[in-house]
Design a protein around this motif. Structure first.
Motif, PDB file in Angstrom:
ATOM      1  N   GLU A 118      39.376  38.255  38.194  1.00 37.99           N
ATOM      2  CA  GLU A 118      38.645  39.490  37.934  1.00 37.99           C
ATOM      3  C   GLU A 118      39.269  40.322  36.829  1.00 37.99           C
ATOM      4  O   GLU A 118      38.636  41.247  36.321  1.00 37.99           O
ATOM      5  N   ARG A 119      40.479  40.005  36.429  1.00 36.60           N
ATOM      6  CA  ARG A 119      41.131  40.741  35.348  1.00 36.60           C
ATOM      7  C   ARG A 119      40.672  40.282  33.975  1.00 36.60           C
ATOM      8  O   ARG A 119      41.037  40.875  32.967  1.00 36.60           O
ATOM      9  N   HIS A 120      39.887  39.216  33.946  1.00 41.19           N
ATOM     10  CA  HIS A 120      39.439  38.660  32.678  1.00 41.19           C
ATOM     11  C   HIS A 120      37.923  38.806  32.570  1.00 41.19           C
ATOM     12  O   HIS A 120      37.199  38.795  33.564  1.00 41.19           O
ATOM     13  N   ALA A 121      37.439  38.912  31.364  1.00 36.31           N
ATOM     14  CA  ALA A 121      36.011  39.125  31.125  1.00 36.31           C
ATOM     15  C   ALA A 121      35.248  37.803  31.281  1.00 36.31           C
ATOM     16  O   ALA A 121      35.464  36.874  30.499  1.00 36.31           O
ATOM     17  N   ALA A 122      34.367  37.740  32.287  1.00 34.59           N
ATOM     18  CA  ALA A 122      33.495  36.581  32.519  1.00 34.59           C
ATOM     19  C   ALA A 122      34.222  35.256  32.352  1.00 34.59           C
ATOM     20  O   ALA A 122      33.860  34.443  31.511  1.00 34.59           O
ATOM     21  N   PRO A 123      35.278  35.002  33.158  1.00 32.96           N
ATOM     22  CA  PRO A 123      36.057  33.770  32.972  1.00 32.96           C
ATOM     23  C   PRO A 123      35.275  32.498  33.290  1.00 32.96           C
ATOM     24  O   PRO A 123      35.586  31.431  32.776  1.00 32.96           O
ATOM     25  N   ARG A 182      31.748  32.080  33.089  1.00 29.00           N
ATOM     26  CA  ARG A 182      30.376  32.439  32.730  1.00 29.00           C
ATOM     27  C   ARG A 182      29.452  31.225  32.610  1.00 29.00           C
ATOM     28  O   ARG A 182      28.236  31.374  32.625  1.00 29.00           O
ATOM     29  N   CYS A 200      32.684  35.879  40.013  1.00 27.23           N
ATOM     30  CA  CYS A 200      32.962  35.563  38.604  1.00 27.23           C
ATOM     31  C   CYS A 200      32.034  34.474  38.062  1.00 27.23           C
ATOM     32  O   CYS A 200      32.264  33.980  36.953  1.00 27.23           O
ATOM     33  N   HIS A 217      25.888  40.631  39.383  1.00 28.78           N
ATOM     34  CA  HIS A 217      24.832  39.969  38.627  1.00 28.78           C
ATOM     35  C   HIS A 217      23.743  39.511  39.598  1.00 28.78           C
ATOM     36  O   HIS A 217      23.957  39.479  40.810  1.00 28.78           O
TER      37      HIS A 217
END
Length: 604
Positions: free
Chosen positions: A228-233, A235, A259, A285
């Motif tokens: 969760e610390r990374h943007a759309a890991p 995706r 995620c 989402h």
């Protein structure tokens, strides 16, 4: 597939032009068996084949270095070779592999090392680069350093990674600061020493990952919070399979699902997921999940299943909760703020599901349901389905299977409720006679024509001619396959029914089937019949003597364990067909092997 000696193969290949041969088998004439591939076999292959563009080699044991000269000869003889797929079952000499790989690195598309022995899994491991490697499959005693080295050298082209039974690798098995720009599929099976941190590191390094499979693992999932610390890991992730993970918890799974905005398939078979904490899950989402597999999730509860369905919403199309402990009754009070679009539901072997429970599940999820599998649901009787439904029935396949509690009233209810839409109905081992179904035939004139194509009543012992006739009066016009094995019919009921489309008929173990009954059957359906099973019946050879003329379209006839058929009777049966494209199965008959061998040739 090539099975005989090399000289025959060579002649065939010369005439094959551009056709592709999928497999080349080397034959040991002395032992009459297919032999394992050896370096000298590869040399012969290289010399005898004119063109090789794509080659897969399967090597049982990789011990010494003689493979290198063979590979070098292959490449000299075939410069057109562009793709090599190398599968080695057992690696005992890593140095020989290190010598070989550079010679094929520029064409090596797939590399599979099924078992790396402990002696080969030690020491330094530098194979050099893999400029075109797309698939890597490793198993056995590779160390963390060796695994990281292989992944580092293949990182730019690797699309599929499979790790199986690697016992020595841990969290840093992908190497430091390593990324996989085109990796799409990862499967990690029985690698019990891999930690959650190691899986997280892999997920963060594979931005385009589409499918992740973890089987037999010791991860609880709490480490996924790091994602969760990374943007759309994740995706791009579409398929997530966690199988046989008894430590996986609801919370850890929820951290990962948050995620995965494009997740379509979620398989959690044989985990200890309960589903109850999903009431706390808020997805950032809109869910796109279409398939939810929860087979053998022993701790799954009715409440948990309802909460999971609420989270994933109207996108769900397939749900598998087979062999779980749900009973279904909690669905009666479930309130969904959407119309479910579930098309496939499997509750096979859910021994706790009650009649009321299955009706409640169907009432909530059945709006678009096409396939319902409820085999081995021992507490289901069908009686509850006499109640009205809040929607039009669209069910096309219904499997109720053995050991249900379906009896006369329940069976009649099922036929009445679903008979208008069903294309396939299986009711093995149900206890009913069909004699109360008279009003079904009367209602035929008031309803659209039936669409039922397959009816399986195998081991419905109490079905006899009179009850079967009432069923066939209603559904016989559309049937293509009828399975009546181990029922109480004589066959004489077929005289007064119409079966214009029937192609498959199974009468195995029908101990009451008579010659007159079989004659009535063949008179009615013989011309269109393609498959007939008379296994373990008492029909006579005289009755079957002209079957080939009566059943001119027949492709398969099973006469196994028909003790009344002699060698002369079999001859007459064979002669009656006048063609050789019929499969006749004669296992466990009264004829000896010697009688079979001494039969006169059948005229073509």
């Amino acid at each position: 597939r090539i099975i005989t000696q090399l000289i025959v193969v060579r002649d065939r290949v010369e005439r094959a032009e551009n056709r592709l041969f999928k497999r080349w088998t080397f034959f040991d004439a002395e032992k009459s068996i297919n032999k394992l591939l050896e370096p000298e076999d590869l040399c012969r292959f290289s010399a005898d084949v004119k063109t090789v563009k794509d080659l897969q080699l399967y090597v049982r044991t990789f011990q010494e270095s003689p493979w290198l000269p063979s590979i070098q000869q292959l490449r000299r003889n075939h410069p057109e070779l562009k793709h090599l797929r190398l599968r080695i079952h057992e690696v005992t000499n890593m140095e020989a592999l290190i010598d070989l790989v550079p010679a094929v690195a520029d064409i090596l598309k797939e590399l599979t090392l099924v078992v790396v022995q402990p002696s080969a899994g030690k020491g330094q491991f530098e194979l050099g680069s893999f400029p075109v490697l797309e698939t890597l499959h490793c198993g056995g005693e590779l160390s963390t350093v060796q695994t990281a080295s292989m992944l580092t050298h293949a990182r730019n082209t690797l699309k599929c990674l499979r790790l199986h039974q690697l016992q020595s690798i841990r969290e840093n098995f992908i190497g430091q600061d390593c990324s996989f720009p085109v990796l799409e599929e990862v499967e990690i099976s029985q690698c019990l020493s891999i930690t959650g941190a190691g899986v997280v590191a892999l997920l963060l390094a594979a931005a385009r990952l589409k499918k992740l499979t973890l089987s037999y693992f010791n991860i609880s999932g709490k480490e996924f919070k790091e994602l969760e610390r990374h943007a759309a890991p994740l995706r791009c992730l579409e398929v997530l399979q966690f199988n046989h993970g008894r430590r996986l918890k609801d919370l850890g799974l929820m951290l990962l699902i948050r995620c995965c905005p494009r997740l379509r398939v979620l398989n959690l078979s044989e985990t200890f997921i309960t589903g109850e904490l999903f009431s706390q899950l808020r997805l950032p989402h809109v869910s796109q999940l279409e398939e939810l597999h929860l087979k053998k999730c022993e701790k799954l509860t009715d409440t948990g299943l309802v909460e999971m369905i609420k989270v994933f919403g109207a996108s769900l199309k397939r749900i598998d909760v087979s062999q779980t402990n749900i009973n279904g009754e909690s669905f009666a009070g479930a309130d969904f703020d959407f119309v479910p679009k579930v098309e496939y539901l499997d509750v096979t072997a859910c021994r706790a599901v009650t009649d009321k429970g299955l009706f409640s599940i169907y009432t909530k999820l059945g709006h678009e349901l096409r396939i319902l599998k409820a085999c081995w649901v021992t507490r289901f009787s069908g009686d509850s389905f006499a109640q009205d439904l809040p929607f039009a029935v669209k069910l096309e396949t219904l499997e109720l299977g053995p050991f249900s509690s379906v009896k006369e009233h329940g069976a009649k209810t099922i036929f009445a409720k679903f008979g208008g839409s069903l294309k396939e109905l299986r009711m093995n081992m149900a206890i009913f006679t069909g004699r109360t179904f008279a009003d079904l035939a009367v209602a035929r004139r008031q309803q659209p024509p039936p669409v039922l194509e397959l009816l399986d009543l195998t081991v419905c012992f109490e079905i006899a001619d009179d009850g079967l006739k009432l069923i066939l009066d209603k559904y016989g016009s559309s049937l293509k396959s009828l399975k009546l094995g181990q029922t109480g019919i004589t066959g004489e009921s077929f005289q007064d029914v119409e079966l214009p489309r029937l192609e498959e008929l199974e009468l195995a173990f029908c101990s009451k089937l008579t010659n007159a009954g079989l004659q009535a059957i063949l008179n009615k359906v013989g011309k269109g019949l393609k498959k007939l099973n008379l296994r373990d019946t008492q029909v006579s050879e005289k009755m079957l003597a002209g079957i080939g003329e009566q059943c001119s379209a027949l492709k398969e006839l099973d006469l196994s364990n028909c003790k009344k058929i002699s060698v002369n009777g079999l001859k007459k049966i064979l002669y009656s067909f006048g063609r050789s494209d019929v499969l006749i199965i004669m296992a466990d008959t009264a004829m000896s092997e010697e009688e079979y061998m001494n039969m006169d040739p059948i005229p073509s």
